[in-house]
Design an enzyme around this catalytic site. Sequence first.
Site, PDB file in Angstrom:
ATOM      1  N   ARG A  23       0.993  -1.206   0.445  1.00 20.38           N
ATOM      2  CA  ARG A  23      -0.039   0.187  -0.277  1.00 20.38           C
ATOM      3  C   ARG A  23       0.601   1.075  -0.043  1.00 20.38           C
ATOM      4  O   ARG A  23       0.591   2.287  -0.389  1.00 20.38           O
ATOM      5  CB  ARG A  23      -1.017   0.281   1.632  1.00 20.38           C
ATOM      6  N   GLU A  28       7.007   7.485  12.081  1.00 24.97           N
ATOM      7  CA  GLU A  28       6.359   8.547  12.520  1.00 24.97           C
ATOM      8  C   GLU A  28       7.213   9.287  12.404  1.00 24.97           C
ATOM      9  O   GLU A  28       8.836   9.437  12.729  1.00 24.97           O
ATOM     10  CB  GLU A  28       6.221   8.563  14.265  1.00 24.97           C
ATOM     11  N   GLN A  51       7.574  26.175  17.019  1.00 24.73           N
ATOM     12  CA  GLN A  51       6.816  26.732  15.875  1.00 24.73           C
ATOM     13  C   GLN A  51       6.847  25.274  14.531  1.00 24.73           C
ATOM     14  O   GLN A  51       7.958  25.035  14.597  1.00 24.73           O
ATOM     15  CB  GLN A  51       7.699  27.844  15.511  1.00 24.73           C
ATOM     16  N   ASP A  52       6.398  25.217  13.271  1.00 28.59           N
ATOM     17  CA  ASP A  52       6.674  24.647  12.403  1.00 28.59           C
ATOM     18  C   ASP A  52       6.232  25.179  10.571  1.00 28.59           C
ATOM     19  O   ASP A  52       5.468  26.177  10.854  1.00 28.59           O
ATOM     20  CB  ASP A  52       5.502  23.245  12.010  1.00 28.59           C
ATOM     21  N   ASN A  53       7.753  25.726  10.083  1.00 26.74           N
ATOM     22  CA  ASN A  53       7.635  25.963   9.054  1.00 26.74           C
ATOM     23  C   ASN A  53       8.144  24.700   7.619  1.00 26.74           C
ATOM     24  O   ASN A  53       8.491  24.290   8.011  1.00 26.74           O
ATOM     25  CB  ASN A  53       8.565  27.144   8.965  1.00 26.74           C
ATOM     26  N   HIS A  66      21.240  30.106   7.854  1.00 30.33           N
ATOM     27  CA  HIS A  66      21.115  31.084   9.195  1.00 30.33           C
ATOM     28  C   HIS A  66      20.800  31.055  10.168  1.00 30.33           C
ATOM     29  O   HIS A  66      20.862  30.111  10.627  1.00 30.33           O
ATOM     30  CB  HIS A  66      19.329  31.825   8.355  1.00 30.33           C
ATOM     31  N   LYS A  76      16.301  23.393  15.386  1.00 29.35           N
ATOM     32  CA  LYS A  76      15.435  22.908  14.065  1.00 29.35           C
ATOM     33  C   LYS A  76      16.010  21.409  13.951  1.00 29.35           C
ATOM     34  O   LYS A  76      16.821  21.097  14.311  1.00 29.35           O
ATOM     35  CB  LYS A  76      16.127  23.726  12.718  1.00 29.35           C
ATOM     36  N   TYR A 132      11.061  22.348   9.073  1.00 24.33           N
ATOM     37  CA  TYR A 132      11.134  22.138   9.628  1.00 24.33           C
ATOM     38  C   TYR A 132      10.528  22.751  10.802  1.00 24.33           C
ATOM     39  O   TYR A 132       9.914  23.835  11.124  1.00 24.33           O
ATOM     40  CB  TYR A 132      12.358  23.222   9.516  1.00 24.33           C
ATOM     41  N   GLU A 143      18.051  37.925  13.490  1.00 23.65           N
ATOM     42  CA  GLU A 143      18.726  37.185  12.321  1.00 23.65           C
ATOM     43  C   GLU A 143      19.862  37.786  11.571  1.00 23.65           C
ATOM     44  O   GLU A 143      20.308  38.569  11.884  1.00 23.65           O
ATOM     45  CB  GLU A 143      17.477  37.242  10.960  1.00 23.65           C
ATOM     46  N   LYS A 169      19.163  39.545   0.664  1.00 22.50           N
ATOM     47  CA  LYS A 169      19.624  38.757   1.635  1.00 22.50           C
ATOM     48  C   LYS A 169      20.604  38.235   2.056  1.00 22.50           C
ATOM     49  O   LYS A 169      21.729  39.053   2.716  1.00 22.50           O
ATOM     50  CB  LYS A 169      18.630  38.834   2.569  1.00 22.50           C
ATOM     51  N   ASP A 170      20.624  37.046   1.165  1.00 21.24           N
ATOM     52  CA  ASP A 170      21.793  35.876   1.263  1.00 21.24           C
ATOM     53  C   ASP A 170      23.225  36.472   0.528  1.00 21.24           C
ATOM     54  O   ASP A 170      24.489  35.443   0.703  1.00 21.24           O
ATOM     55  CB  ASP A 170      21.286  34.555   0.973  1.00 21.24           C
TER      56      ASP A 170
END
Length: 183
Positions: A23, A28, A51-53, A66, A76, A132, A143, A169-170
Amino acid sequence: MNVIKTAIEGVLIIEPKVFGDNRGYFFESFSQREFDEKVAPILGHTIHFVQDNESKSSYGVMRGLHFQRPPYTQSKLVRCVKGAVLDVAVDIRKDSPTYGQHVAVELTEDNHLAMFISKGFAVLSPEAVFQYKCDEFYHPESEGGISILDDSLGIDWRIPKSLAILSEKDTKHQLLKDFDSPF
């Protein structure tokens, strides 16, 4: 889950138990209980994610090295749910014996690996979706970043620099040799 230590203390690879049959598969992707049982003893403390992003990128996108400055530093737990990414963690702790060294792990939708503590990644497939978890909320005023184009880091991003897509920015982050680490 299996926890694999890397050459940099505090950077771990998490390998889930995947159960497959005709299937498809099941695993998890995160269990706080198992994370506490297996990861906390290695770290010497527990982690509670708040927090999840999720980000989606096309081929060539390089999201910089970063970090969040104290007091809002972030741990993370990252994984790729579609495609493939090269996830890179660079040690920027001044007093660390592995300062300036990095660990690079290919995370894919097929290998289901996750990496604990991430500083940047490069997309290796035509499209990738990356998720993440963070143990601290994002604070834009805290930052920071290191230039992903810093050759002294010795990172093989596995894509030609001519095809790299970076945010404005990077392109402005410092080289490691010019960086005054807050850690």
